[in-house]
Design an enzyme around this catalytic site. Structure first.
Site, PDB file in Angstrom:
ATOM      1  N   ILE A 137      65.146  36.562  55.920  1.00  0.00           N
ATOM      2  CA  ILE A 137      66.824  36.687  55.901  1.00  0.00           C
ATOM      3  C   ILE A 137      67.440  35.693  55.571  1.00  0.00           C
TER       4      ILE A 137
ATOM      5  N   ARG B 294      61.885  31.476  60.470  1.00  0.00           N
ATOM      6  CA  ARG B 294      60.766  30.440  60.760  1.00  0.00           C
ATOM      7  C   ARG B 294      61.520  29.126  61.316  1.00  0.00           C
TER       8      ARG B 294
ATOM      9  N   SER C 253      63.917  22.376  60.529  1.00  0.00           N
ATOM     10  CA  SER C 253      64.499  21.253  61.249  1.00  0.00           C
ATOM     11  C   SER C 253      65.928  21.453  61.236  1.00  0.00           C
TER      12      SER C 253
ATOM     13  N   LEU D 149      55.265  34.248  58.219  1.00  0.00           N
ATOM     14  CA  LEU D 149      54.155  35.077  57.592  1.00  0.00           C
ATOM     15  C   LEU D 149      53.027  34.386  57.443  1.00  0.00           C
TER      16      LEU D 149
ATOM     17  N   ALA E 165      59.257  34.371  51.135  1.00  0.00           N
ATOM     18  CA  ALA E 165      58.334  33.915  50.031  1.00  0.00           C
ATOM     19  C   ALA E 165      58.362  32.380  49.684  1.00  0.00           C
ATOM     20  N   GLN E 166      57.217  31.555  48.957  1.00  0.00           N
ATOM     21  CA  GLN E 166      57.670  30.480  48.641  1.00  0.00           C
ATOM     22  C   GLN E 166      57.963  30.642  47.071  1.00  0.00           C
TER      23      GLN E 166
ATOM     24  N   THR F  80      58.288  40.774  41.235  1.00  0.00           N
ATOM     25  CA  THR F  80      58.961  39.832  40.317  1.00  0.00           C
ATOM     26  C   THR F  80      58.649  40.035  39.127  1.00  0.00           C
TER      27      THR F  80
ATOM     28  N   GLU G 218      58.322  37.532  37.089  1.00  0.00           N
ATOM     29  CA  GLU G 218      57.171  36.391  36.792  1.00  0.00           C
ATOM     30  C   GLU G 218      55.944  37.147  36.586  1.00  0.00           C
TER      31      GLU G 218
ATOM     32  N   TYR H 242      52.628  31.121  41.270  1.00  0.00           N
ATOM     33  CA  TYR H 242      53.726  32.102  41.966  1.00  0.00           C
ATOM     34  C   TYR H 242      53.495  33.543  41.282  1.00  0.00           C
TER      35      TYR H 242
ATOM     36  N   LYS I 200      52.058  36.959  43.302  1.00  0.00           N
ATOM     37  CA  LYS I 200      52.849  37.970  43.604  1.00  0.00           C
ATOM     38  C   LYS I 200      52.219  38.915  42.681  1.00  0.00           C
TER      39      LYS I 200
ATOM     40  N   HIS J 198      67.930  36.899  39.883  1.00  0.00           N
ATOM     41  CA  HIS J 198      69.345  37.357  40.068  1.00  0.00           C
ATOM     42  C   HIS J 198      69.627  36.067  40.954  1.00  0.00           C
TER      43      HIS J 198
HETATM   44  P1  NAP Z   1      64.770  32.142  48.596  1.00  0.00           P
HETATM   45  O1  NAP Z   1      66.217  32.231  48.865  1.00  0.00           O
HETATM   46  O2  NAP Z   1      63.929  31.076  48.254  1.00  0.00           O
HETATM   47  O3  NAP Z   1      64.521  32.612  50.271  1.00  0.00           O
HETATM   48  C1  NAP Z   1      63.126  32.845  50.751  1.00  0.00           C
HETATM   49  C2  NAP Z   1      62.873  33.221  51.979  1.00  0.00           C
HETATM   50  O4  NAP Z   1      61.697  33.339  52.650  1.00  0.00           O
HETATM   51  C3  NAP Z   1      63.679  32.377  53.095  1.00  0.00           C
HETATM   52  O5  NAP Z   1      64.514  32.997  53.864  1.00  0.00           O
HETATM   53  C4  NAP Z   1      62.660  31.258  53.647  1.00  0.00           C
HETATM   54  O6  NAP Z   1      62.843  30.629  55.014  1.00  0.00           O
HETATM   55  C5  NAP Z   1      61.515  32.579  53.655  1.00  0.00           C
HETATM   56  N1  NAP Z   1      60.222  32.056  53.976  1.00  0.00           N
HETATM   57  C6  NAP Z   1      59.499  31.189  53.120  1.00  0.00           C
HETATM   58  N2  NAP Z   1      58.262  30.922  53.636  1.00  0.00           N
HETATM   59  C7  NAP Z   1      58.150  31.648  54.894  1.00  0.00           C
HETATM   60  C8  NAP Z   1      57.214  31.800  55.725  1.00  0.00           C
HETATM   61  N3  NAP Z   1      55.964  31.121  55.663  1.00  0.00           N
HETATM   62  N4  NAP Z   1      57.284  32.697  56.585  1.00  0.00           N
HETATM   63  C9  NAP Z   1      58.512  33.267  57.028  1.00  0.00           C
HETATM   64  N5  NAP Z   1      59.367  33.114  56.094  1.00  0.00           N
HETATM   65  C10 NAP Z   1      59.340  32.331  55.011  1.00  0.00           C
HETATM   66  O7  NAP Z   1      64.354  33.460  47.665  1.00  0.00           O
HETATM   67  P2  NAP Z   1      65.423  34.865  47.314  1.00  0.00           P
HETATM   68  O8  NAP Z   1      65.907  34.295  45.966  1.00  0.00           O
HETATM   69  O9  NAP Z   1      66.144  35.135  48.228  1.00  0.00           O
HETATM   70  O10 NAP Z   1      64.193  35.900  47.025  1.00  0.00           O
HETATM   71  C11 NAP Z   1      63.888  36.917  47.700  1.00  0.00           C
HETATM   72  C12 NAP Z   1      62.509  37.503  47.599  1.00  0.00           C
HETATM   73  O11 NAP Z   1      62.448  37.970  46.080  1.00  0.00           O
HETATM   74  C13 NAP Z   1      61.267  36.450  47.378  1.00  0.00           C
HETATM   75  O12 NAP Z   1      60.097  37.029  47.814  1.00  0.00           O
HETATM   76  C14 NAP Z   1      61.270  35.843  45.830  1.00  0.00           C
HETATM   77  O13 NAP Z   1      60.044  35.451  45.564  1.00  0.00           O
HETATM   78  C15 NAP Z   1      61.721  37.368  45.309  1.00  0.00           C
HETATM   79  N6  NAP Z   1      62.071  37.379  44.006  1.00  0.00           N
HETATM   80  C16 NAP Z   1      63.449  36.550  43.911  1.00  0.00           C
HETATM   81  C17 NAP Z   1      64.051  36.764  42.597  1.00  0.00           C
HETATM   82  C18 NAP Z   1      65.184  36.065  42.285  1.00  0.00           C
HETATM   83  O14 NAP Z   1      65.655  35.837  41.120  1.00  0.00           O
HETATM   84  N7  NAP Z   1      65.994  35.518  43.431  1.00  0.00           N
HETATM   85  C19 NAP Z   1      63.355  37.450  41.454  1.00  0.00           C
HETATM   86  C20 NAP Z   1      62.174  38.337  41.801  1.00  0.00           C
HETATM   87  C21 NAP Z   1      61.734  38.136  43.099  1.00  0.00           C
HETATM   88  P3  NAP Z   1      63.605  29.200  54.986  1.00  0.00           P
HETATM   89  O15 NAP Z   1      64.933  29.565  54.977  1.00  0.00           O
HETATM   90  O16 NAP Z   1      62.923  28.909  56.349  1.00  0.00           O
HETATM   91  O17 NAP Z   1      62.875  28.520  53.801  1.00  0.00           O
HETATM   92  O1  F7E Z   2      63.885  28.562  36.198  1.00  0.00           O
HETATM   93  C1  F7E Z   2      63.927  26.497  33.219  1.00  0.00           C
HETATM   94  C2  F7E Z   2      62.839  26.931  33.782  1.00  0.00           C
HETATM   95  O2  F7E Z   2      63.910  27.818  38.618  1.00  0.00           O
HETATM   96  C3  F7E Z   2      64.625  29.401  35.205  1.00  0.00           C
HETATM   97  C4  F7E Z   2      62.784  32.790  41.155  1.00  0.00           C
HETATM   98  O3  F7E Z   2      63.750  33.193  41.805  1.00  0.00           O
HETATM   99  O4  F7E Z   2      63.335  33.799  38.936  1.00  0.00           O
HETATM  100  C5  F7E Z   2      63.086  32.638  39.791  1.00  0.00           C
HETATM  101  O5  F7E Z   2      62.057  31.848  39.090  1.00  0.00           O
HETATM  102  C6  F7E Z   2      64.110  28.798  33.673  1.00  0.00           C
HETATM  103  C7  F7E Z   2      62.973  28.411  33.823  1.00  0.00           C
HETATM  104  O6  F7E Z   2      63.854  30.287  37.818  1.00  0.00           O
HETATM  105  C8  F7E Z   2      65.383  23.423  34.574  1.00  0.00           C
HETATM  106  O7  F7E Z   2      61.866  26.190  33.002  1.00  0.00           O
HETATM  107  C9  F7E Z   2      65.194  24.434  32.698  1.00  0.00           C
HETATM  108  O8  F7E Z   2      62.339  28.684  32.571  1.00  0.00           O
HETATM  109  O9  F7E Z   2      65.685  29.071  37.910  1.00  0.00           O
HETATM  110  P1  F7E Z   2      64.520  28.754  37.756  1.00  0.00           P
HETATM  111  P2  F7E Z   2      62.630  30.914  37.646  1.00  0.00           P
HETATM  112  O10 F7E Z   2      61.425  30.251  37.302  1.00  0.00           O
HETATM  113  O11 F7E Z   2      62.732  32.010  36.568  1.00  0.00           O
HETATM  114  C10 F7E Z   2      62.071  34.727  38.842  1.00  0.00           C
HETATM  115  C11 F7E Z   2      62.374  36.109  38.720  1.00  0.00           C
HETATM  116  C12 F7E Z   2      61.331  34.614  40.587  1.00  0.00           C
HETATM  117  O12 F7E Z   2      60.881  35.556  40.866  1.00  0.00           O
HETATM  118  C13 F7E Z   2      61.336  33.415  41.379  1.00  0.00           C
HETATM  119  O13 F7E Z   2      61.293  33.686  42.661  1.00  0.00           O
HETATM  120  O14 F7E Z   2      64.802  27.535  33.676  1.00  0.00           O
HETATM  121  N1  F7E Z   2      64.731  25.110  33.561  1.00  0.00           N
HETATM  122  N2  F7E Z   2      65.510  23.218  33.288  1.00  0.00           N
HETATM  123  C14 F7E Z   2      64.839  24.675  34.960  1.00  0.00           C
HETATM  124  N3  F7E Z   2      64.455  25.073  36.008  1.00  0.00           N
HETATM  125  C15 F7E Z   2      64.820  24.594  36.992  1.00  0.00           C
HETATM  126  N4  F7E Z   2      64.603  25.101  38.467  1.00  0.00           N
HETATM  127  N5  F7E Z   2      65.427  23.332  36.944  1.00  0.00           N
HETATM  128  C16 F7E Z   2      65.820  22.561  35.713  1.00  0.00           C
HETATM  129  O15 F7E Z   2      66.278  21.496  35.561  1.00  0.00           O
END
Ligand code: NAP
Ligand code: F7E
Length: 344
Positions: free
Chosen positions: A12, A36, A39, A62, A85-86, A128, A130, A151, A155, A182
């Site tokens: 959340i 969780r 700090s 988790l 998630a991580q 995802t 990914e 990752y 997933k 997103h």
């Molecule tokens: P996020 O901002 O990184 O949030 C991750 C959440 O997971 C945080 O609340 C974090 O808590 C919590 N968490 C991490 N490890 C945990 C553990 N061991 N136990 C309990 N909670 C834990 O991610 P998001 O962008 O909102 O994404 C939400 C979900 O959608 C994730 O599963 C991600 O993999 C998936 N997803 C995201 C995208 C995207 O583009 N955003 C796309 C596809 C799928 P802390 O605040 O304590 O770190």
């Molecule tokens: O990278 C490139 C990088 O870290 C996007 C997560 O929410 O979406 C997310 O994963 C692209 C990659 O997101 C930098 O190499 C270039 O090709 O913003 P990102 P991601 O890896 O697509 C998926 C759907 C999830 O599920 C994940 O949880 O951008 N890139 N230069 C970079 N990326 C980062 N982070 N930093 C750079 O400096």
């Protein structure tokens, strides 16, 4: 009076968790959040909902089955949204064990406890794009999964073993959203979109010289997180559980994102050079974007563009914010945040 529905959200405090909590509160849910210990006080990260009378935060992790059982017993949810998630793909190469522990085994722990404590709960799990890895776009529910990062692998295992596996073996109501990237002003600051909007805002205000990135050519299908949490809720209102790709259907490169954000800040850009020598200059010739290969990944997902026809047809879902509107929203929010910080 109709009984209020109860939802438990893991994750959340994250981007999606905070938007989903707000969305469910508007729908009159009682919202429980698993948080969780960190700090920094977790309440600080979800100021918008933390003090709402219908929100209750429960400490847990988790990685800890007993804490999951306690959260389920306390909340007795009708709906569970497993968003924890991580979630950093780059970090997953550096911390594969943690990634597997939370993203794969974490779902297993949750399902095993839910099966006995709240067997009728409907469960949403965050899958995802990914998982598609190097499969060519457009990707939909029937495309081949071919993940290239720890990752993506974790997933995919969670999806196959637990989402599909437990649905089939135990008849559990589990949906998974195969969500493409997103973003929002609440996106973690290390993801590329937010890194770009924060850095360019600082450059605009004279607080930073240069934005340093990795692969500019990677393409992503970027949507708005607020639109995507609606889809999560819609999935759980169906009679039968299913898996749905959620995406805009339009992709852009990282370079496109930089240009669009720069344009929002009235910073016209030009590019020169190749590979790690490529630079982006503003109209006065100042180098404002550089490449450092430390931001390259060991293996890259080059091209993601989702086909969300199934969700559009069965859930009647569609995204509302365009790429340009998303970039504008994020850029303006960061410009305002940094200007305010500078003033105070
Ligand atoms: P996020 O901002 O990184 O949030 C991750 C959440 O997971 C945080 O609340 C974090 O808590 C919590 N968490 C991490 N490890 C945990 C553990 N061991 N136990 C309990 N909670 C834990 O991610 P998001 O962008 O909102 O994404 C939400 C979900 O959608 C994730 O599963 C991600 O993999 C998936 N997803 C995201 C995208 C995207 O583009 N955003 C796309 C596809 C799928 P802390 O605040 O304590 O770190
Ligand atoms: O990278 C490139 C990088 O870290 C996007 C997560 O929410 O979406 C997310 O994963 C692209 C990659 O997101 C930098 O190499 C270039 O090709 O913003 P990102 P991601 O890896 O697509 C998926 C759907 C999830 O599920 C994940 O949880 O951008 N890139 N230069 C970079 N990326 C980062 N982070 N930093 C750079 O400096």
């Amino acid at each position: 009076m109709k009984k209020r529905k109860r939802a438990l959200i893991t994750g959340i405090t994250g981007q999606d968790g905070s938007y989903l909590a707000e969305y469910l509160l508007k729908k009159n849910y009682e919202v429980y959040g698993l948080v969780r210990r960190t700090s920094l006080d977790p309440m600080m990260r979800i100021e918008t909902v933390a003090h709402h009378p219908n929100v209750r935060l429960i400490y847990g992790n988790l990685r800890d089955s007993a804490s999951i059982a306690r959260a389920l017993n306390e909340s007795k949810p009708d709906e569970i949204y497993n968003l924890a998630a991580q979630s950093d793909v780059g970090i997953s190469f550096k911390c594969p064990e943690e990634t597997m522990e939370v993203n794969y085994f974490g779902l297993g722990r949750l399902l095993i406890e839910a099966m006995t404590i709240v067997p009728k709960a409907k469960i949403y799990h965050a899958s995802t794009s990914e998982m598609f890895g190097d499969t060519r776009p457009p990707q939909n529910e029937t495309s081949k999964f071919s993940p290239v990062s720890p990752y993506g692998v974790a997933k995919l295992m969670a999806y196959e073993d637990y989402v599909r596996g437990y649905r089939k073996k135990y008849g559990m109501f589990i949906c998974s959203g195969i969500l493409f990237n997103h973003e929002s002003p609440r996106r973690g600051e290390h993801f590329v979109t937010r890194k770009i909007t924060i850095s360019l805002a600082k450059i605009k205000l004279g607080l930073q010289q240069c934005l340093i990135l990795g692969n500019l050519n990677a393409r992503r299908d970027w949507g708005f997180a607020g639109d995507y949490v609606r889809a999560m809720h819609m999935m759980l209102q169906q009679k039968k559980p299913g898996d749905y790709v959620i995406a805009t259907g339009v992709s852009h490169s990282v370079r496109d994102f930089v240009e669009a954000a720069a344009a929002e800040l009235d910073m016209t850009m030009s590019w020169s050079g190749k590979g790690t020598k490529e630079v982006g200059k503003d109209r006065s010739g100042n180098v404002i974007v550089k490449i450092d290969k430390k931001f390259y990944r060991p293996r890259e997902v080059h091209d993601l563009r989702g086909d969300s026809s199934k969700a559009r047809k069965e859930l009647n879902w569609k995204p509302e914010l365009s790429f340009t509107e998303l970039v504008r929203m994020m850029t303006r929010a960061d410009l305002e945040m940094i200007a305010t910080r500078r003033r105070s």
